[in-house]
Design an enzyme around this catalytic site. Structure first.
Site, PDB file in Angstrom:
ATOM      1  CD  GLN B 122      47.491   7.563 -20.803  1.00  0.00           C
ATOM      2  OE1 GLN B 122      46.645   8.024 -20.050  1.00  0.00           O
ATOM      3  NE2 GLN B 122      47.961   6.332 -20.666  1.00  0.00           N
ATOM      4  CB  SER B 125      41.445   4.960 -24.698  1.00  0.00           C
ATOM      5  OG  SER B 125      41.987   4.574 -23.483  1.00  0.00           O
ATOM      6  CB  SER B 157      42.097  13.220 -19.164  1.00  0.00           C
ATOM      7  OG  SER B 157      41.376  12.072 -18.795  1.00  0.00           O
ATOM      8  CD  GLU B 240      46.466   4.808 -16.552  1.00  0.00           C
ATOM      9  OE1 GLU B 240      46.897   4.140 -17.493  1.00  0.00           O
ATOM     10  OE2 GLU B 240      45.424   5.473 -16.603  1.00  0.00           O
ATOM     11  CG  ASN B 367      36.009  -2.034 -10.506  1.00  0.00           C
ATOM     12  OD1 ASN B 367      36.841  -1.116 -10.500  1.00  0.00           O
ATOM     13  ND2 ASN B 367      34.835  -1.939  -9.917  1.00  0.00           N
ATOM     14  CD  GLU B 368      34.666  -5.524 -14.691  1.00  0.00           C
ATOM     15  OE1 GLU B 368      35.203  -4.455 -15.059  1.00  0.00           O
ATOM     16  OE2 GLU B 368      33.592  -5.544 -14.060  1.00  0.00           O
TER      17      GLU B 368
HETATM   18  C1  LIG Z   1      37.335   9.759 -16.774  1.00  0.00           C
HETATM   19  C2  LIG Z   1      38.171   8.985 -17.704  1.00  0.00           C
HETATM   20  C3  LIG Z   1      39.361   9.517 -18.156  1.00  0.00           C
HETATM   21  C4  LIG Z   1      40.153   8.828 -19.085  1.00  0.00           C
HETATM   22  N1  LIG Z   1      41.287   9.410 -19.534  1.00  0.00           N
HETATM   23  C5  LIG Z   1      42.024   8.781 -20.481  1.00  0.00           C
HETATM   24  C6  LIG Z   1      43.175   9.409 -21.032  1.00  0.00           C
HETATM   25  O1  LIG Z   1      43.552  10.506 -20.660  1.00  0.00           O
HETATM   26  N2  LIG Z   1      43.854   8.762 -22.013  1.00  0.00           N
HETATM   27  C7  LIG Z   1      43.476   7.539 -22.475  1.00  0.00           C
HETATM   28  O2  LIG Z   1      44.124   7.013 -23.347  1.00  0.00           O
HETATM   29  N3  LIG Z   1      42.376   6.905 -21.967  1.00  0.00           N
HETATM   30  C8  LIG Z   1      41.644   7.515 -20.992  1.00  0.00           C
HETATM   31  N4  LIG Z   1      40.523   6.884 -20.484  1.00  0.00           N
HETATM   32  C9  LIG Z   1      40.098   5.607 -21.043  1.00  0.00           C
HETATM   33  C10 LIG Z   1      40.212   4.420 -20.119  1.00  0.00           C
HETATM   34  O3  LIG Z   1      41.536   4.008 -19.987  1.00  0.00           O
HETATM   35  C11 LIG Z   1      39.331   3.317 -20.708  1.00  0.00           C
HETATM   36  O4  LIG Z   1      37.992   3.769 -20.667  1.00  0.00           O
HETATM   37  C12 LIG Z   1      39.419   2.029 -19.956  1.00  0.00           C
HETATM   38  O5  LIG Z   1      40.697   1.467 -20.061  1.00  0.00           O
HETATM   39  C13 LIG Z   1      38.367   1.023 -20.441  1.00  0.00           C
HETATM   40  O6  LIG Z   1      38.371   0.883 -21.822  1.00  0.00           O
HETATM   41  P1  LIG Z   1      37.024   0.980 -22.662  1.00  0.00           P
HETATM   42  O7  LIG Z   1      36.367   2.255 -22.285  1.00  0.00           O
HETATM   43  O8  LIG Z   1      37.368   0.782 -24.078  1.00  0.00           O
HETATM   44  O9  LIG Z   1      36.137  -0.190 -22.170  1.00  0.00           O
HETATM   45  P2  LIG Z   1      36.261  -1.709 -22.663  1.00  0.00           P
HETATM   46  O10 LIG Z   1      37.669  -2.120 -22.645  1.00  0.00           O
HETATM   47  O11 LIG Z   1      35.501  -1.881 -23.910  1.00  0.00           O
HETATM   48  O12 LIG Z   1      35.518  -2.415 -21.489  1.00  0.00           O
HETATM   49  C14 LIG Z   1      34.094  -2.620 -21.462  1.00  0.00           C
HETATM   50  C15 LIG Z   1      33.790  -3.616 -20.376  1.00  0.00           C
HETATM   51  O13 LIG Z   1      34.397  -4.862 -20.713  1.00  0.00           O
HETATM   52  C16 LIG Z   1      35.213  -5.317 -19.676  1.00  0.00           C
HETATM   53  N5  LIG Z   1      36.388  -6.019 -20.188  1.00  0.00           N
HETATM   54  C17 LIG Z   1      37.193  -5.667 -21.194  1.00  0.00           C
HETATM   55  N6  LIG Z   1      38.205  -6.525 -21.326  1.00  0.00           N
HETATM   56  C18 LIG Z   1      38.041  -7.450 -20.364  1.00  0.00           C
HETATM   57  C19 LIG Z   1      38.758  -8.601 -19.968  1.00  0.00           C
HETATM   58  N7  LIG Z   1      39.908  -8.987 -20.550  1.00  0.00           N
HETATM   59  N8  LIG Z   1      38.285  -9.298 -18.925  1.00  0.00           N
HETATM   60  C20 LIG Z   1      37.150  -8.909 -18.288  1.00  0.00           C
HETATM   61  N9  LIG Z   1      36.438  -7.856 -18.611  1.00  0.00           N
HETATM   62  C21 LIG Z   1      36.880  -7.124 -19.634  1.00  0.00           C
HETATM   63  C22 LIG Z   1      35.641  -4.047 -18.954  1.00  0.00           C
HETATM   64  O14 LIG Z   1      36.040  -4.314 -17.627  1.00  0.00           O
HETATM   65  C23 LIG Z   1      34.397  -3.215 -19.012  1.00  0.00           C
HETATM   66  O15 LIG Z   1      33.517  -3.557 -17.996  1.00  0.00           O
HETATM   67  C24 LIG Z   1      39.735   7.566 -19.544  1.00  0.00           C
HETATM   68  C25 LIG Z   1      38.537   7.009 -19.073  1.00  0.00           C
HETATM   69  C26 LIG Z   1      37.762   7.708 -18.159  1.00  0.00           C
HETATM   70  C27 LIG Z   1      36.478   7.097 -17.686  1.00  0.00           C
END
Ligand SMILES: Cc1cc2nc3c(=O)[nH]c(=O)nc-3n(C[C@H](O)[C@H](O)[C@H](O)COP(=O)(O)OP(=O)(O)OC[C@H]3O[C@@H](n4cnc5c(N)ncnc54)[C@H](O)[C@@H]3O)c2cc1C
Lengths: 371, 402
Positions: B122, B125, B157, B240, B367-368
Site C-alpha cells: 500500500q 504515506s 510495508s 484498514e 493514538n491521537e
Molecule cells: C510499522 C509501520 C508500517 C507501516 N506501513 C505502511 C504501509 O504499508 N503503507 C503506508 O502507506 N503507510 C504505512 N505506515 C505509515 C503510517 O500509516 C504512518 O506512519 C502514520 O499514519 C503516521 O503518519 P506519520 O508517520 O507521517 O506521522 P505524522 O502524521 O507526522 O504524526 C506525527 C505526530 O503528530 C500527531 N498528529 C498528526 N496529525 C494530528 C492531528 N490531526 N491531531 C493530533 N495529532 C496529530 C501524530 O499522532 C503523531 O504523534 C506504516 C507505519 C508503521 C509504523
C-alpha cells in the site's frame, strides 16, 4: 456467542428510560438536596407498580422473578438520572440479602411488602472509618439484643428496617433483621458527600433483633451480598458515567470560546474520548458481571470486583471531566454536574472503597493461579 | 447471555480445528513477519476455503459470515499462524479492487493474491504526509493512455518483495488538497521504481522507502475517477481498521505469570502492594477489552456492521501493550536490560514487546488520530478548524522539513 442483554431486559430498560425521563427530572433530586423531601415517594410507588421493586423477588413471595439482567438494566437507568429513591440500598442490598438468607417466614412477611413498595429496607455494615472486614465489626448481638453503632447508613431515615452485620457472643459474624421502629434505636442524620441520599448514624442499645434466617456462613455470606450488589451497582455507575459523557458532549458542542465550539479543541475531544473508552470498558465488564450473577457462577466474586472497579473508574472520571468541560459553570450549585460528581464518589465507597475491591480481585486471581 | 457457539458455529469450529490439526503445526511461527513458508501455508489455506472467509464465492472467497472469520482467527491463534505479509493485500488492497476494478482485472489479480502467489503493498504515506494523508505530493501526469509517476513514498510495508501496489498520487496541484488526488494500482517491477528497506526500531526491516522516477502506469489501472482518488482511499482506510489486528506482546496473563515467578524482598513479586495495584488495573482493562470484543462479535453475528467504535480496541490494546512491556522489564530489574532469549525470563518477550510497542501506537492510525475518530465520529464533536480545505494545494503552508 450471545454477549448481549436479552431482548426482554432491553425492553424493560427502554420503558424505564422513557418513564424516568418524564418522572424523575433533576428537579426531583434538587428537592432532596434542599431538604424538602427525603426521597421521591411518588416515584418509588410508581416503580413498585411497574414491577421494578419486585424484579428480583420470586413469584411465590409476591415478586415478578424477572431475573438479574432486568435488575441490572433498571439500575443503569436509575443511575443515568440519579433518581432519588433508595434503590441501591433497598433493592440491591436489603432485598438481595433477604432473598438469599432469610427464613421462609421472613420472606413471606417481608418480600411481598417490599415488592409492593410498602416497606423500605437498608443495609448496615459500616462502623465509621475502614473497609468491610469482620475485624472492624464491633456491633454485637447477645441474647437477641443488639448493641453498637452503625454509620454511615444510606437511606437510613426512610427505611423501615435494616439488615445488620454484627457478631454474636462467640465472635461469629452474622446477619440480623431489625425493625427500625423498635425501641432503643437512636437515628441521627449525618452530613454526607452526597446529600441526595439521606444518611444516618444508627445507635443501638439493647435493641431486639432476629437472625436473618439461620443458614448464613459468617463473613462469607456478607461478602456474597456485597458481590451481588457490586454487579448491580456497576450498572448504576455505568448509567451515571454515560449521563456525564452526554452532558459534557452536549455542552462542548454548544459552548463557544475563541470563536469556535470548545468541542473542536483537541484537548477537550481527547478527554471525552477517554471518558467514552472508560465507559465502554465498564459496560463490557458490567455485562460479564450480569452473566456471572445470572448463572450464579463460581466466577461471581471475580466478575463483581472487576465490574465494580471498572465502573468506579468510569463514573468518577466521567463526573470529573464533565465538571472540567463545563468550566466555571461546572463548579456551581446550580449546574447538575456536582450531583453526579458526588454520586460517583459515594457509590464508589458504599460497599467498600477501591482498595478493598482491588484486594478482593487480587485474592481471587491468586486463588486461581495457585489452584 | 451465553458464550456458546450456535450449532452451525460449533460445526464450523470443528471443521476449522480438524483443518488446523492437520496442517497447523508445520507452519507455526513466532515471527508474525516471517515470509518463510508463508506462501505455501497461504495456498493450503486458500484451497481449504479459509483464506478469505467473508468474500463472496464469485471472488474466490467462502461466502461465509463475519462470525466464521472470528471463529477461524480464534482457532488459528492457537497455532501462531499469523502471517502479516498478506494483511495489506487481502485486508486492504483487494477490498479496494472489489469496489473499483473491472471484472477482467478481478479475474486476473484476486486469485493469485488469495493464494499468496502475488504479494501486494500500500503506497500511501509520504515523508510529508502520514496522518494527513491527503497532503501527499507524489505527482501523476497523464500522457496519452498512460500516467507518469514521480515522487517518493515511505513506510511502505513489504514493498521490497511486493509484486503489486496500490498508489495514491496527486494529479492536480491547483485543486484543493482532497480534490486533486487519483488512485492507481501498479506492477512493482515497473521500470523507475526503487525500494530501499528502512531499518526499524527493532532492528528488522519490514518497511521501505519507495522512489518513483518516470514510472508509467496504464490508464486502465486507474481506480475511480481522475481527481476522485480520495474517495477510493477512504475505502482502503475503512478496511484498514479491520485488518489491523491485536497489538500482540505480553498481556495480563504473561505479566501475572512473571510476577509469580520473580521475588521482591523474599516474597513473590505479586505480593507487593504496588505490583498488585498495577496488576488489578491491567486485569480490568484486559477484561474490558475482551468483553468489548465479545460485544462486537455478538453484533457481527447478528448481522450488524462494526462502526468506528472498534477504534477502542486498537487504541486501548496499543497503550496496554506498551505499559505492560515496560513494567515487566522493571520487575525483572537490572536483568531487564538483557535481550538474550536464553537468559531473559520468558524468552525476552517483554523486551521484544517494549521495542515493538511504539509501532502499535503509530501504524494504522496513531493514538491521537484514533481519539479524533472517537470524538468526531462516535461522540459527534465538531471537526477541527481546517485551514487546508478550500485552498489550492500548492498554496498550503508546509514545514521546513524535506
Ligand atoms: C510499522 C509501520 C508500517 C507501516 N506501513 C505502511 C504501509 O504499508 N503503507 C503506508 O502507506 N503507510 C504505512 N505506515 C505509515 C503510517 O500509516 C504512518 O506512519 C502514520 O499514519 C503516521 O503518519 P506519520 O508517520 O507521517 O506521522 P505524522 O502524521 O507526522 O504524526 C506525527 C505526530 O503528530 C500527531 N498528529 C498528526 N496529525 C494530528 C492531528 N490531526 N491531531 C493530533 N495529532 C496529530 C501524530 O499522532 C503523531 O504523534 C506504516 C507505519 C508503521 C509504523
Amino acid at each position: 456467542m450471545n454477549f448481549d442483554i436479552s431482548e426482554d431486559a432491553k425492553a424493560v430498560a427502554n420503558t424505564a428510560r422513557d418513564f424516568l425521563r418524564e418522572h424523575s427530572p433533576m428537579t426531583a433530586i434538587r428537592r432532596v438536596f434542599d431538604e424538602e423531601i427525603q426521597y421521591d415517594a411518588e416515584l418509588w410507588k410508581s416503580m413498585a407498580e411497574l414491577g421494578w421493586l419486585g424484579a428480583g423477588i420470586p413469584e411465590k413471595f409476591g415478586g415478578f422473578e424477572l431475573g438479574g439482567e432486568v435488575l441490572c438494566v433498571l439500575a443503569e437507568e436509575i443511575g443515568r438520572v440519579l433518581a432519588p429513591v433508595p434503590f441501591s440500598t433497598s433493592v440491591s442490598l436489603a432485598t438481595s440479602a433477604i432473598c438469599a438468607h432469610g427464613s421462609d417466614a421472613q420472606k413471606c412477611d417481608l418480600l411481598p411488602k417490599m415488592a409492593a413498595g410498602e416497606i423500605i429496607g437498608t443495609f448496615a455494615l459500616a462502623e465509621g472509618v475502614g473497609d468491610p472486614s469482620p475485624a472492624r465489626i464491633e456491633a454485637v448481638v447477645e441474647n437477641g439484643r443488639l448493641n453498637g453503632n452503625k454509620y454511615p447508613v444510606a437511606d437510613g431515615s426512610v427505611a423501615d428496617f435494616v439488615v445488620i452485620v454484627a457478631h454474636d457472643s462467640a465472635g461469629d459474624i452474622g446477619l440480623y433483621f431489625c425493625d427500625l421502629s423498635a425501641s432503643g434505636i437512636t437515628s441521627t442524620p449525618i452530613e454526607s458527600v452526597d446529600p441526595s441520599r439521606n444518611t444516618v448514624s444508627l445507635s443501638f442499645e439493647n435493641v431486639e433483633v432476629e437472625p436473618l434466617g439461620d443458614a448464613w456462613q459468617g463473613w462469607q455470606s456478607v461478602q456474597n451480598i456485597l458481590d451481588q450488589a457490586a454487579v448491580i451497582l456497576a450498572f448504576e455507575q455505568t448509567g451515571g458515567a454515560q449521563a456525564c459523557l452526554e452532558m459534557a458532549r452536549d455542552y462542548a458542542i454548544e459552548r463557544y470560546a475563541f470563536g469556535r465550539p470548545i468541542g473542536s479543541f483537541q484537548a477537550v475531544k481527547h478527554k471525552l474520548a477517554n471518558v467514552y473508552i472508560a465507559t465502554e470498558l465498564a459496560r463490557s465488564n458490567a455485562y460479564y458481571g450480569a452473566w456471572a450473577l445470572g448463572e450464579n457462577s463460581a466466577e461471581l466474586a471475580q466478575a463483581a470486583a472487576t465490574a465494580h472497579l471498572s465502573a468506579c473508574n468510569a463514573f468518577q472520571l466521567a463526573a470529573r471531566e464533565n465538571i472540567q468541560t463545563h468550566g466555571g459553570m461546572g463548579i456551581t450549585w446550580e449546574a447538575d454536574c456536582h450531583m453526579y460528581f458526588r454520586r460517583a464518589k459515594s457509590l464508589g465507597l458504599e460497599i467498600g472503597g477501591s482498595l478493598f475491591w482491588q484486594e478482593r480481585l487480587m485474592s481471587q486471581l491468586e486463588q486461581q493461579a495457585t489452584g | 447471555m451465553d458464550f456458546n457457539d450456535t450449532p452451525e458455529e460449533a460445526e464450523f469450529r470443528t471443521e476449522v480445528r480438524a483443518f488446523l490439526q492437520q496442517h497447523g503445526d508445520k507452519y507455526r511461527t513466532r515471527d508474525s513477519f516471517s515470509r518463510k513458508n508463508a506462501k505455501e501455508w497461504q495456498a493450503i489455506k486458500a484451497d481449504a476455503g479459509y483464506a478469505a472467509i467473508t468474500w463472496p464465492t464469485r471472488l474466490g472467497g467462502r461466502g461465509g459470515t463475519e462470525i466464521q472469520q472470528v471463529i477461524y482467527d480464534e482457532e488459528e491463534r492457537h497455532y501462531e499462524l499469523v502471517y502479516n505479509v498478506f494483511r495489506v493485500g487481502l485486508g486492504m488492497c483487494m477490498p479496494t479492487l472489489f469496489a473499483y476494478a473491472t471484472e477482467e482485472q478481478l479475474e486476473r489479480y484476486v486469485e493469485p493474491a488469495l493464494r499468496g502467489e502475488e504479494l501486494w503493498c500500500q503506497l500511501f504515506s509520504e515523508p510529508a504526509a502520514g496522518s494527513d494523508l491527503a497532503g501527499i505530493r507524489t505527482k501523476a501526469e497523464q500522457d496519452g493512455d498512460e500516467w507518469v509517476i514521480n515522487g517518493q513514498k515511505i513506510w511502505t510495508s513489504f514493498a521490497d518483495t511486493a509484486d503489486f501496489g496500490i498508489l495514491l498520487a496527486r494529479s492536480d496541484f491547483d485543486a484543493p488538497k482532497h480534490k486533486g488526488l487519483t488512485f492507481f494500482f501498479l506492477d512493482m517491477k515497473s521500470p523507475g521504481i526503487e525500494c530501499r528497506p528502512i531499518k526499524q526500531i527493532t532492528g528488522d526491516s519490514h518497511f521501505c522507502e519507495v522512489f518513483f522516477d518516470d514510472v508509467r502506469i496504464p490508464d486502465n489501472q486507474r481506480l475511480g475517477k481522475i481527481g476522485g482518488g480520495w474517495k477510493v482511499a477512504l475505502t482502503t482506510l475503512m478496511n484498514e481498521r479491520m485488518a489491523v489486528g491485536h497489538a500482540g506482546g505480553p498481556d495480563f496473563e504473561e505479566i501475572f505469570a512473571l510476577a509469580q515467578s520473580l521475588e521482591i524482598d523474599g516474597q513473590p513479586a505479586f505480593k507487593n502492594g504496588a505490583v498488585r495495584e498495577k496488576l488489578v488495573d491491567w486485569f480490568i482493562t484486559c477484561q474490558g477489552v475482551k468483553y468489548t470484543n465479545f460485544r462486537l462479535i455478538t453484533a457481527l453475528s447478528q448481522g450488524q456492521q462494526p462502526g468506528p467504535e472498534a477504534s477502542i480496541m486498537k487504541l486501548v490494546g496499543a497503550e496496554k501493550q506498551q505499559e505492560i512491556a515496560s513494567y515487566g522489564m522493571d520487575l525483572i530489574g537490572m536483568g531487564g536490560n538483557v535481550m538474550d532469549k536464553e537468559l531473559s525470563p520468558m524468552a525476552a518477550a517483554f523486551q521484544d514487546s517494549f521495542l515493538f510497542a511504539p509501532v502499535s501506537q503509530v501504524a494504522g492510525g496513531t493514538n491521537e488520530i484514533m481519539r479524533n475518530i472517537i470524538a468526531e465520529r462516535v461522540l459527534g464533536l465538531p471537526a477541527d478548524i481546517r485551514i487546508d480545505k478550500d485552498v489550492p494545494f500548492r498554496d498550503l503552508p508546509t514545514g521546513p522539513g524535506k
